[in-house]
Design a protein around this motif. Structure first.
Motif, short mmCIF file in Angstrom:
data_model
loop_
_atom_site.label_atom_id
_atom_site.label_comp_id
_atom_site.label_asym_id
_atom_site.label_seq_id
_atom_site.Cartn_x
_atom_site.Cartn_y
_atom_site.Cartn_z
N UNK A 81 3.46 -12.54 9.62
CA UNK A 81 3.94 -11.80 8.47
C UNK A 81 4.66 -10.55 9.00
N UNK A 82 5.97 -10.57 8.89
CA UNK A 82 6.77 -9.41 9.27
C UNK A 82 6.88 -8.49 8.07
N UNK A 83 6.43 -7.27 8.24
CA UNK A 83 6.41 -6.31 7.14
C UNK A 83 7.32 -5.14 7.47
N UNK A 84 8.35 -4.98 6.68
CA UNK A 84 9.31 -3.89 6.86
C UNK A 84 9.26 -2.94 5.66
N UNK A 85 9.82 -1.77 5.84
CA UNK A 85 9.86 -0.77 4.76
C UNK A 85 8.49 -0.59 4.13
N UNK A 86 7.49 -0.44 4.95
CA UNK A 86 6.12 -0.31 4.45
C UNK A 86 5.95 0.97 3.65
N UNK A 87 5.14 0.85 2.62
CA UNK A 87 4.85 1.96 1.73
C UNK A 87 3.35 2.17 1.66
N UNK A 88 2.90 3.37 1.27
CA UNK A 88 1.45 3.62 1.19
C UNK A 88 0.73 2.60 0.32
N UNK A 89 1.37 2.09 -0.70
CA UNK A 89 0.72 1.10 -1.56
C UNK A 89 0.52 -0.24 -0.88
N UNK A 90 1.08 -0.41 0.31
CA UNK A 90 0.83 -1.63 1.09
C UNK A 90 -0.46 -1.54 1.91
N UNK A 91 -1.09 -0.38 1.90
CA UNK A 91 -2.34 -0.20 2.62
C UNK A 91 -3.41 -1.13 2.08
N UNK A 92 -3.97 -1.94 2.98
CA UNK A 92 -4.96 -2.94 2.57
C UNK A 92 -5.46 -3.67 3.81
N UNK A 93 -6.50 -4.44 3.61
CA UNK A 93 -6.90 -5.43 4.61
C UNK A 93 -6.12 -6.71 4.30
N UNK A 94 -5.46 -7.23 5.31
CA UNK A 94 -4.63 -8.42 5.15
C UNK A 94 -5.36 -9.63 5.73
N UNK A 95 -5.38 -10.70 4.94
CA UNK A 95 -6.06 -11.93 5.32
C UNK A 95 -5.08 -13.09 5.37
N UNK A 119 -4.29 -2.71 7.59
CA UNK A 119 -2.97 -2.08 7.64
C UNK A 119 -3.05 -0.79 6.84
N UNK A 120 -2.70 0.31 7.47
CA UNK A 120 -2.72 1.60 6.81
C UNK A 120 -1.34 2.24 6.94
N UNK A 121 -0.78 2.60 5.80
CA UNK A 121 0.55 3.20 5.77
C UNK A 121 0.41 4.64 5.29
N UNK A 122 0.80 5.57 6.13
CA UNK A 122 0.69 6.99 5.77
C UNK A 122 1.99 7.48 5.16
N UNK A 123 1.87 8.42 4.25
CA UNK A 123 3.06 8.95 3.56
C UNK A 123 3.64 10.13 4.32
#
Length: 123
Positions: A81-95, A119-123
């Motif tokens: 899973x390639x994740x680009x332009x990550x935002x704080x709301x993407x913070x989660x445990x990914x399964x 996955x933790x995305x800081x603002x």
């Protein structure tokens, strides 16, 4: 039962990228569709993306469409899973999970799950 092991999570700043991997055991990896789900604190687990066994068909949640890309390498028994332009709301445990039947966004369609990667995305 297949064993699924996720990796690649971590801490990233908003706007950054991460690539998650999911290594699967067994010889039948290409026979199954696979999916990614995520669970944020105090929220229900939700569908993120899915891919067919051959890799030719993909599905995405509206919230990640255009930013995330699901892919697989059947020779390596690995889902990505390639994740680009990550935002704080993407913070989660990914399964990652293996789909045995049913719609790609339905959790009940999946019969094997990994342990998750944070996955933790800081603002």
């Amino acid at each position: 039962q297949v064993q699924l092991v996720e990796s690649g999570g971590g801490l990233v700043q908003a706007g950054g990228s991460l690539r998650l991997s999911c290594a699967a055991s067994g010889r039948t990896f290409s026979s199954y569709g696979m999916g990614w789900f995520r669970q944020a604190p105090e929220k229900e687990r939700e569908f993120v993306a899915a891919i067919s066994g051959s890799g030719g068909i993909t599905y995405y949640a509206d919230s990640v469409k255009g930013r995330f890309t699901v892919s697989r390498d059947n020779a390596k028994n690995t889902l990505y899973l390639q994740m680009n332009s990550l935002q704080p709301e993407d913070t989660a445990v990914y399964y990652c999970a293996r789909r045995s039947w049913g719609g790609p966004s339905e959790q009940r369609a999946y019969d094997s799950w990994g342990q998750g990667t944070q996955v933790t995305v800081s603002s």
